[in-house]
Write a protein that holds these residues in place. Structure first.
Motif, PDB file in Angstrom:
ATOM      1  N   MET A 277     -16.462  14.292 -37.467  1.00  0.00           N
ATOM      2  CA  MET A 277     -16.745  15.432 -36.265  1.00  0.00           C
ATOM      3  C   MET A 277     -16.537  14.659 -34.878  1.00  0.00           C
ATOM      4  O   MET A 277     -15.945  15.262 -33.796  1.00  0.00           O
ATOM      5  N   ILE A 278     -17.094  13.477 -34.813  1.00  0.00           N
ATOM      6  CA  ILE A 278     -16.934  12.885 -33.597  1.00  0.00           C
ATOM      7  C   ILE A 278     -15.581  12.494 -33.164  1.00  0.00           C
ATOM      8  O   ILE A 278     -15.225  12.757 -32.068  1.00  0.00           O
ATOM      9  N   PRO A 289     -16.994   8.848 -27.264  1.00  0.00           N
ATOM     10  CA  PRO A 289     -17.412   8.880 -28.582  1.00  0.00           C
ATOM     11  C   PRO A 289     -19.130   9.049 -28.445  1.00  0.00           C
ATOM     12  O   PRO A 289     -19.903   9.656 -29.223  1.00  0.00           O
ATOM     13  N   ALA A 290     -19.731   8.376 -27.544  1.00  0.00           N
ATOM     14  CA  ALA A 290     -21.152   8.377 -27.415  1.00  0.00           C
ATOM     15  C   ALA A 290     -21.660   9.864 -26.924  1.00  0.00           C
ATOM     16  O   ALA A 290     -22.540  10.249 -27.182  1.00  0.00           O
ATOM     17  N   ASP A 291     -20.747  10.557 -26.048  1.00  0.00           N
ATOM     18  CA  ASP A 291     -20.937  11.785 -25.452  1.00  0.00           C
ATOM     19  C   ASP A 291     -20.760  12.544 -26.790  1.00  0.00           C
ATOM     20  O   ASP A 291     -21.595  13.576 -27.082  1.00  0.00           O
ATOM     21  N   PHE A 295     -23.670  15.279 -28.518  1.00  0.00           N
ATOM     22  CA  PHE A 295     -23.266  16.584 -28.453  1.00  0.00           C
ATOM     23  C   PHE A 295     -23.341  17.105 -30.067  1.00  0.00           C
ATOM     24  O   PHE A 295     -23.768  18.211 -30.261  1.00  0.00           O
ATOM     25  N   CYS A 296     -23.096  16.279 -30.984  1.00  0.00           N
ATOM     26  CA  CYS A 296     -23.275  16.868 -32.567  1.00  0.00           C
ATOM     27  C   CYS A 296     -24.673  17.026 -32.594  1.00  0.00           C
ATOM     28  O   CYS A 296     -24.955  17.883 -33.376  1.00  0.00           O
ATOM     29  N   SER A 297     -25.344  16.123 -32.084  1.00  0.00           N
ATOM     30  CA  SER A 297     -27.179  16.377 -32.277  1.00  0.00           C
ATOM     31  C   SER A 297     -27.645  17.608 -31.705  1.00  0.00           C
ATOM     32  O   SER A 297     -28.426  18.091 -32.447  1.00  0.00           O
ATOM     33  N   VAL A 314     -21.052  16.884 -47.783  1.00  0.00           N
ATOM     34  CA  VAL A 314     -21.666  17.397 -46.333  1.00  0.00           C
ATOM     35  C   VAL A 314     -20.343  18.018 -45.322  1.00  0.00           C
ATOM     36  O   VAL A 314     -19.455  17.521 -45.494  1.00  0.00           O
ATOM     37  N   HIS A 315     -20.700  19.258 -44.880  1.00  0.00           N
ATOM     38  CA  HIS A 315     -19.659  19.618 -43.949  1.00  0.00           C
ATOM     39  C   HIS A 315     -20.234  19.982 -42.670  1.00  0.00           C
ATOM     40  O   HIS A 315     -21.350  20.356 -42.562  1.00  0.00           O
ATOM     41  N   GLY A 316     -19.561  19.614 -41.505  1.00  0.00           N
ATOM     42  CA  GLY A 316     -19.977  19.733 -40.118  1.00  0.00           C
ATOM     43  C   GLY A 316     -19.418  21.108 -39.640  1.00  0.00           C
ATOM     44  O   GLY A 316     -18.309  21.423 -39.900  1.00  0.00           O
ATOM     45  N   MET A 317     -20.119  21.949 -39.002  1.00  0.00           N
ATOM     46  CA  MET A 317     -19.736  23.280 -38.303  1.00  0.00           C
ATOM     47  C   MET A 317     -19.612  23.214 -36.857  1.00  0.00           C
ATOM     48  O   MET A 317     -20.779  23.096 -36.382  1.00  0.00           O
TER      49      MET A 317
END
Length: 324
Positions: A277-278, A289-291, A295-297, A314-317
């Motif tokens: 996702m990153i 990448p740090a941003d 953002f993912c969190s 696991v899947h990220g949405m």
């Protein structure tokens, strides 16, 4: 208008439980064309007793009678090759339509398998009636007389291309970089799956129809059933502008972008889905990448796809529109 093709399930057009780069395609199409794949589910041991009055589709009965070689648990229709596909490309799979192929499905568990084998060290199988018109199924238990009615949300548990040739023949049980047994319920009608191509032609197959599934698929099965899918297969040369170095499956729905992680260790599957996702966010924006990590969190949901296929998922949405 691009041409449409159809592949019926038969002993000649299926593989039982295996992916292999050496499997010859049953059909070759041009990029952008559609193909209808009739997919059937379940081995002879999973069929309903005759007394239940649930008809086994003729295509499935013919496959059982032929006793094809079997490695893993899923019957796959295909593979279908796409002209011009080469390693390093991406195959875009648009799931245009899903039709029910039977009036029942099954769900079971057995010793040594599932998420809680120590709690359920015995075998149990349910054959569950399906109302195709109402798009529901009726469970034989629940607080109300007559059981519990669930709305159906069909999708294909297995969608994948041929794996790298060096892998040889592999089971359909474990999801990997070629896709396969993803068991991601978000990849239903209207969704898109992006798969990295490992062999000439890509060689796409599908199967493991699910009528409905909860995230986790904890007891081993979803509502396993026969489905027929209409897929548009489009080649993105060199990965295309959006995914020039795609190494792992990604998905997209009308509302979300999806990344995936798979590993025997659920923590490591989570880390892979997060890293994917990153990378996805960085590829499409001017943020670092740090941003993207922060953002993912704040804005990305990570869900347990399944915990029963050896390689957990696991899947990220990521909701569309947040990074426009």
């Amino acid at each position: 208008m691009p041409e449409s093709h159809r592949v019926a399930a038969s002993p000649e057009t299926i593989r039982f439980g295996a992916f292999d780069a050496s499997f010859p395609p049953v059909l070759t199409i041009r990029s952008g064309e559609t193909v209808v794949l009739q997919c059937v589910s379940g081995g002879p041991e999973s069929m309903p007793p005759a007394a239940m009055g649930m008809a086994v589709p003729p295509a499935l009965a013919a496959i059982h009678a032929a006793m094809p070689p079997r490695l893993g648990p899923h019957i796959l229709t295909g593979p279908v090759a796409v002209e011009g596909a080469e390693p390093g490309d991406v195959l875009r799979v648009d799931v245009l339509k899903i039709d029910f192929g039977a009036d029942w499905g099954f769900c079971g568990f057995r010793p040594l398998f599932g998420t809680l084998p120590e709690d359920f060290p015995y075998k149990r199988m349910l054959h569950i009636p399906v109302d195709r018109e109402a798009r529901t199924c009726r469970l034989p238990f629940g607080p109300k007389e007559g059981g519990t009615i669930l709305p159906l949300r069909p999708f294909f548990g297995v969608m994948g291309v041929a794996p790298p040739a060096d892998w040889g023949q592999i089971s359909t049980k474990e999801p990997r970089a070629h896709g396969g047994n993803l068991d991601n319920k978000e990849l239903g009608e209207g969704a898109t799956l992006f798969l990295p191509v490992h062999t000439p032609g890509a060689n796409f197959s599908a199967g493991d129809g699910h009528g409905v599934q909860g995230d986790g698929e904890v007891c081993i099965n979803a509502l396993e059933m026969c489905l027929t899918g209409t897929f548009r297969l489009t080649l993105e040369k060199g990965g295309g502008a959006k995914d020039p170095a795609l190494k792992f499956p990604r998905g997209e729905t009308p509302t979300h972008y999806i990344t995936m992680g798979m590993n025997e260790d659920l923590d490591l599957a989570m880390k892979q889905a997060l890293r994917e996702m990153i990378a996805f966010i960085v590829e499409r924006t001017n943020i670092t990448p740090a941003d993207a990590y922060q953002f993912c969190s704040l804005a990305v949901d990570f869900r347990v796809t399944q915990t029963v296929n050896g390689e957990k998922g696991v899947h990220g949405m990521l909701a569309k529109g947040l990074l426009v």
